[in-house]
Design a protein around this motif. Structure first.
Motif, PDB file in Angstrom:
ATOM      1  N   PRO A 113       4.038  34.081 -14.186  1.00 19.05           N
ATOM      2  CA  PRO A 113       4.533  34.814 -13.008  1.00 19.05           C
ATOM      3  C   PRO A 113       4.066  34.206 -11.690  1.00 19.05           C
ATOM      4  CG  PRO A 113       2.985  36.180 -14.271  1.00 19.05           C
ATOM      5  CD  PRO A 113       3.262  34.966 -15.087  1.00 19.05           C
ATOM      6  N   ARG A 114       2.843  33.681 -11.660  1.00 20.64           N
ATOM      7  CA  ARG A 114       2.342  33.067 -10.422  1.00 20.64           C
ATOM      8  C   ARG A 114       3.094  31.777 -10.112  1.00 20.64           C
ATOM      9  NH1 ARG A 114       1.362  33.000  -5.434  1.00 20.64           N
ATOM     10  NH2 ARG A 114      -0.356  31.703  -4.700  1.00 20.64           N
ATOM     11  N   ILE A 115       3.415  30.991 -11.134  1.00 19.97           N
ATOM     12  CA  ILE A 115       4.205  29.764 -10.921  1.00 19.97           C
ATOM     13  C   ILE A 115       5.575  30.109 -10.359  1.00 19.97           C
ATOM     14  CG2 ILE A 115       5.367  27.847 -12.114  1.00 19.97           C
ATOM     15  CD1 ILE A 115       2.896  27.773 -13.997  1.00 19.97           C
ATOM     16  N   GLN A 116       6.187  31.166 -10.885  1.00 19.34           N
ATOM     17  CA  GLN A 116       7.488  31.599 -10.362  1.00 19.34           C
ATOM     18  C   GLN A 116       7.357  32.064  -8.910  1.00 19.34           C
ATOM     19  OE1 GLN A 116      10.706  31.632 -12.179  1.00 19.34           O
ATOM     20  NE2 GLN A 116      11.143  31.638  -9.980  1.00 19.34           N
ATOM     21  N   GLN A 117       6.289  32.786  -8.608  1.00 21.29           N
ATOM     22  CA  GLN A 117       6.077  33.282  -7.243  1.00 21.29           C
ATOM     23  C   GLN A 117       5.894  32.124  -6.259  1.00 21.29           C
ATOM     24  OE1 GLN A 117       2.538  35.667  -6.772  1.00 21.29           O
ATOM     25  NE2 GLN A 117       3.022  36.251  -4.669  1.00 21.29           N
ATOM     26  N   THR A 119       6.927  29.062  -6.613  1.00 22.05           N
ATOM     27  CA  THR A 119       8.226  28.385  -6.543  1.00 22.05           C
ATOM     28  C   THR A 119       9.148  29.097  -5.567  1.00 22.05           C
ATOM     29  OG1 THR A 119       8.021  27.601  -8.834  1.00 22.05           O
ATOM     30  CG2 THR A 119      10.248  27.685  -7.905  1.00 22.05           C
ATOM     31  N   ASP A 120       9.247  30.410  -5.700  1.00 18.64           N
ATOM     32  CA  ASP A 120      10.129  31.188  -4.816  1.00 18.64           C
ATOM     33  C   ASP A 120       9.677  31.119  -3.358  1.00 18.64           C
ATOM     34  OD1 ASP A 120      11.908  32.018  -6.794  1.00 18.64           O
ATOM     35  OD2 ASP A 120      10.681  33.746  -7.341  1.00 18.64           O
ATOM     36  N   GLU A 121       8.371  31.176  -3.130  1.00 22.77           N
ATOM     37  CA  GLU A 121       7.870  31.119  -1.753  1.00 22.77           C
ATOM     38  C   GLU A 121       8.161  29.755  -1.115  1.00 22.77           C
ATOM     39  OE1 GLU A 121       3.772  32.095  -2.241  1.00 22.77           O
ATOM     40  OE2 GLU A 121       4.137  34.270  -2.361  1.00 22.77           O
ATOM     41  N   LEU A 122       8.017  28.688  -1.881  1.00 21.30           N
ATOM     42  CA  LEU A 122       8.321  27.351  -1.354  1.00 21.30           C
ATOM     43  C   LEU A 122       9.807  27.222  -1.023  1.00 21.30           C
ATOM     44  CD1 LEU A 122       6.112  25.180  -3.747  1.00 21.30           C
ATOM     45  CD2 LEU A 122       5.783  25.457  -1.282  1.00 21.30           C
ATOM     46  N   LEU A 123      10.652  27.766  -1.898  1.00 26.18           N
ATOM     47  CA  LEU A 123      12.091  27.702  -1.644  1.00 26.18           C
ATOM     48  C   LEU A 123      12.500  28.615  -0.493  1.00 26.18           C
ATOM     49  CD1 LEU A 123      13.508  27.453  -5.278  1.00 26.18           C
ATOM     50  CD2 LEU A 123      13.229  25.624  -3.591  1.00 26.18           C
ATOM     51  N   ASP A 124      11.823  29.748  -0.344  1.00 26.56           N
ATOM     52  CA  ASP A 124      12.092  30.633   0.811  1.00 26.56           C
ATOM     53  C   ASP A 124      11.879  29.875   2.119  1.00 26.56           C
ATOM     54  OD1 ASP A 124      12.629  32.752  -0.861  1.00 26.56           O
ATOM     55  OD2 ASP A 124      10.662  33.706  -0.622  1.00 26.56           O
ATOM     56  N   ALA A 125      10.858  29.031   2.146  1.00 23.86           N
ATOM     57  CA  ALA A 125      10.558  28.264   3.358  1.00 23.86           C
ATOM     58  C   ALA A 125      11.488  27.058   3.513  1.00 23.86           C
ATOM     59  CB  ALA A 125       9.106  27.795   3.330  1.00 23.86           C
ATOM     60  N   MET A 126      11.895  26.452   2.394  1.00 23.08           N
ATOM     61  CA  MET A 126      12.654  25.203   2.435  1.00 23.08           C
ATOM     62  C   MET A 126      14.156  25.406   2.622  1.00 23.08           C
ATOM     63  SD  MET A 126      12.723  22.165  -0.467  1.00 23.08           S
ATOM     64  CE  MET A 126      14.161  22.668  -1.428  1.00 23.08           C
ATOM     65  N   LEU A 127      14.725  26.365   1.919  1.00 18.80           N
ATOM     66  CA  LEU A 127      16.186  26.464   1.853  1.00 18.80           C
ATOM     67  C   LEU A 127      16.873  26.753   3.195  1.00 18.80           C
ATOM     68  CD1 LEU A 127      16.699  28.157  -1.639  1.00 18.80           C
ATOM     69  CD2 LEU A 127      16.985  25.760  -1.013  1.00 18.80           C
ATOM     70  N   PRO A 128      16.278  27.555   4.091  1.00 20.27           N
ATOM     71  CA  PRO A 128      16.951  27.771   5.379  1.00 20.27           C
ATOM     72  C   PRO A 128      17.116  26.492   6.209  1.00 20.27           C
ATOM     73  CG  PRO A 128      15.298  29.474   5.012  1.00 20.27           C
ATOM     74  CD  PRO A 128      15.099  28.440   3.958  1.00 20.27           C
ATOM     75  N   THR A 145      -0.782  23.495  -5.733  1.00 24.86           N
ATOM     76  CA  THR A 145      -1.200  24.885  -5.552  1.00 24.86           C
ATOM     77  C   THR A 145      -1.602  25.490  -6.893  1.00 24.86           C
ATOM     78  OG1 THR A 145       0.309  25.127  -3.672  1.00 24.86           O
ATOM     79  CG2 THR A 145      -0.508  27.154  -4.679  1.00 24.86           C
ATOM     80  N   VAL A 146      -0.808  25.233  -7.928  1.00 23.07           N
ATOM     81  CA  VAL A 146      -1.088  25.791  -9.255  1.00 23.07           C
ATOM     82  C   VAL A 146      -2.423  25.277  -9.790  1.00 23.07           C
ATOM     83  CG1 VAL A 146      -0.345  25.874 -11.673  1.00 23.07           C
ATOM     84  CG2 VAL A 146       1.338  26.180  -9.839  1.00 23.07           C
ATOM     85  N   ILE A 147      -2.623  23.956  -9.772  1.00 21.63           N
ATOM     86  CA  ILE A 147      -3.863  23.417 -10.345  1.00 21.63           C
ATOM     87  C   ILE A 147      -5.057  23.777  -9.470  1.00 21.63           C
ATOM     88  CG2 ILE A 147      -3.889  21.107  -9.274  1.00 21.63           C
ATOM     89  CD1 ILE A 147      -4.645  21.931 -12.969  1.00 21.63           C
ATOM     90  N   LEU A 350       1.350  23.171 -19.497  1.00 26.78           N
ATOM     91  CA  LEU A 350       1.418  23.566 -18.090  1.00 26.78           C
ATOM     92  C   LEU A 350       2.462  22.737 -17.350  1.00 26.78           C
ATOM     93  CD1 LEU A 350       0.374  25.198 -15.686  1.00 26.78           C
ATOM     94  CD2 LEU A 350      -1.467  23.508 -15.415  1.00 26.78           C
ATOM     95  N   ALA A 351       2.498  21.430 -17.584  1.00 25.47           N
ATOM     96  CA  ALA A 351       3.488  20.568 -16.930  1.00 25.47           C
ATOM     97  C   ALA A 351       4.909  21.001 -17.292  1.00 25.47           C
ATOM     98  CB  ALA A 351       3.266  19.111 -17.326  1.00 25.47           C
ATOM     99  N   ARG A 352       5.133  21.302 -18.566  1.00 32.47           N
ATOM    100  CA  ARG A 352       6.468  21.735 -19.013  1.00 32.47           C
ATOM    101  C   ARG A 352       6.861  23.061 -18.338  1.00 32.47           C
ATOM    102  NH1 ARG A 352       5.190  19.413 -24.844  1.00 32.47           N
ATOM    103  NH2 ARG A 352       6.931  17.944 -25.063  1.00 32.47           N
ATOM    104  N   LEU A 353       5.924  24.004 -18.292  1.00 32.67           N
ATOM    105  CA  LEU A 353       6.201  25.310 -17.690  1.00 32.67           C
ATOM    106  C   LEU A 353       6.548  25.163 -16.213  1.00 32.67           C
ATOM    107  CD1 LEU A 353       6.280  28.387 -17.707  1.00 32.67           C
ATOM    108  CD2 LEU A 353       3.766  28.388 -17.502  1.00 32.67           C
ATOM    109  N   GLU A 354       5.779  24.359 -15.479  1.00 31.41           N
ATOM    110  CA  GLU A 354       6.049  24.163 -14.049  1.00 31.41           C
ATOM    111  C   GLU A 354       7.392  23.474 -13.830  1.00 31.41           C
ATOM    112  OE1 GLU A 354       2.606  23.059 -11.413  1.00 31.41           O
ATOM    113  OE2 GLU A 354       1.655  22.748 -13.343  1.00 31.41           O
ATOM    114  N   ALA A 355       7.689  22.430 -14.612  1.00 34.40           N
ATOM    115  CA  ALA A 355       8.940  21.691 -14.425  1.00 34.40           C
ATOM    116  C   ALA A 355      10.152  22.567 -14.742  1.00 34.40           C
ATOM    117  CB  ALA A 355       8.942  20.435 -15.289  1.00 34.40           C
ATOM    118  N   ARG A 356      10.081  23.320 -15.827  1.00 29.72           N
ATOM    119  CA  ARG A 356      11.201  24.200 -16.186  1.00 29.72           C
ATOM    120  C   ARG A 356      11.441  25.231 -15.083  1.00 29.72           C
ATOM    121  NH1 ARG A 356       8.546  25.254 -22.095  1.00 29.72           N
ATOM    122  NH2 ARG A 356       9.272  23.364 -23.144  1.00 29.72           N
ATOM    123  N   THR A 357      10.366  25.846 -14.617  1.00 32.37           N
ATOM    124  CA  THR A 357      10.482  26.875 -13.583  1.00 32.37           C
ATOM    125  C   THR A 357      11.040  26.283 -12.298  1.00 32.37           C
ATOM    126  OG1 THR A 357       8.569  28.020 -14.541  1.00 32.37           O
ATOM    127  CG2 THR A 357       9.207  28.644 -12.303  1.00 32.37           C
TER     128      THR A 357
END
Length: 394
Positions: A113-117, A119-128, A145-147, A350-357
């Motif tokens: 859940p933290r990796i998803q959070q 990810t979403d926060e980075l995209l919130d800042a980037m996508l606009p 940030t994750v590591i 961990l690498a697989r989980l981050e890349a998939r997300t």
């Protein structure tokens, strides 16, 4: 003595795309004597490019990772400390056992859940913004940030840490590599001392400091520093490259991007094909022949260095039909992107989980994602495979 192949003569083309060179070498045989390009141009080694031979070599106990067995001492061991990638059994077994007690699958799964959070926060800042360098805005800040949070590292000076970290794994010169390792060693020593003095914490580094085996064994101060080094560096450098090259491969293969967009259940397969097609570690770290042996019919003398080509092996047509085709529906089982045997990457889950997300969420939230000009340079050296920049728009 085998003919020595000068990899440096292929110039910048080899750095941009080494696969045609590896393919020509495989046609001639699975093992070759080579002289490395760039800052290591004085260095000769055996290079394994065949899949079957690479897989066997990765698990061969006669190929040592500890240079002391042949009277060698690595710069990073002197400046940082002993760690898993430069250790052999029984020392490797001991170190890995102590780390595995703290770095568990359960711990990785709890990060989902933290990796998803993040990810979403980075995209919130980037996508606009409409356009960005994917590495700076997304691929780098997510895994660092994750590591960082996993280890319990306070907010890093990311620009400075990125520079030191990249120089340590993809050095532009011997002097810059030395300076980066010195500064990283100083930083990690201070970090561990701060952890010890600030009392118990529930992060991974705090656990490693406290971890004790049944026989009372613990990590020494240099071992702790070495372990923090490999977890912090390997824990983000490879994932930055995996996310970036995964997006680059999809954007340069629109048919495969369309297949994935039509069925996001293929995200795991897309990540595995990225690992096979353009894995983040081009060649495994050096091994040394602790005794005379043969690899793929080639005699290797005691003391000889051996470099095992992970990306070369994963493009071997005898293992993967049409190996230069990026195909997210292919059977990628047996790829060597995370190594094989006792040195199989501890951080692979961990690498697989981050890349998939990261890849799935980016594609879902940016349906118009496309390249925005030429990608940046590929990293120097023959250890890491990754782009410095990837301009995108949406």
């Amino acid at each position: 003595m085998a003919d020595v192949i000068e990899l440096g003569r292929y110039g910048d083309a080899f750095r941009r795309d080494p696969h045609p060179v590896y393919a020509r070498l495989r046609e001639r045989g699975p093992v070759h004597r080579v002289r490395l390009p760039g800052p290591d141009a004085h260095h000769e080694t055996w290079l394994v490019v065949g899949h079957e031979e690479a897989r066997a070599a990765l698990a061969d106990p006669r190929l040592a990772k500890d240079g002391r067995k042949i009277g060698m001492r690595f710069l990073d061991e002197e400046l940082i400390g002993q760690y898993l990638l430069i250790a052999d059994p029984p020392e490797h077994t001991r170190l890995r056992g102590l780390v595995a007690r703290a770095f568990t699958m359960r711990r990785v799964e709890q990060l989902r859940p933290r990796i998803q959070q993040i990810t979403d926060e980075l995209l919130d800042a980037m996508l606009p913004l409409g356009r960005a360098d994917l590495v700076d805005s997304f691929s780098y800040p997510l895994p660092i940030t994750v590591i960082g949070e996993l280890l319990g590292v306070p907010e890093l000076d990311r620009a400075e840490f990125r520079k030191l970290s990249t120089e340590a794994v993809a050095p532009t010169s011997a002097d810059s590599e030395y300076d980066a390792l010195v500064r990283l060693g100083e930083y990690l020593t201070e970090l561990i001392e701060d952890k010890r003095s600030s009392g118990p914490s529930d992060d991974l580094l705090g656990d490693l400091i406290r971890t004790t085996a049944e026989d009372g064994d613990r990590l020494s101060a240099p071992e702790l520093r070495g372990m923090a080094f490999i977890l912090l560096i390997a824990g983000h450098e490879t994932t930055v490259n995996l996310i970036t090259t995964g997006i680059h491969a999809l954007l340069t293969h629109p048919d495969q991007l369309a297949v994935l967009r039509a069925d996001m259940n293929l995200i795991d397969a897309a990540v595995e094909e990225t690992l096979r097609y353009e894995g983040p570690v081009e060649n495994a770290t050096f091994r040394f022949a602790a005794e005379p042996l043969e690899i793929g019919g080639t005699a290797v003398a005691k003391g000889d260095g051996v470099m095992i080509g992970l990306t070369a092996a994963d493009r071997d047509g005898s293992r993967y039909p049409a190996p230069d085709r990026f195909d997210i529906r292919r059977d990628t089982r047996g790829h060597l992107a995370f190594g094989h045997g006792i040195h199989f990457c501890l951080g692979a889950p961990l690498a697989r989980l981050e890349a998939r997300t990261a890849i799935r969420t980016l594609l879902e939230r940016a349906p118009g994602l496309a390249l925005d000009g030429q990608p940046g340079d590929w990293l120097p050296g023959m250890l890491m495979r990754g782009l410095r920049r990837l301009p995108v728009r949406w």
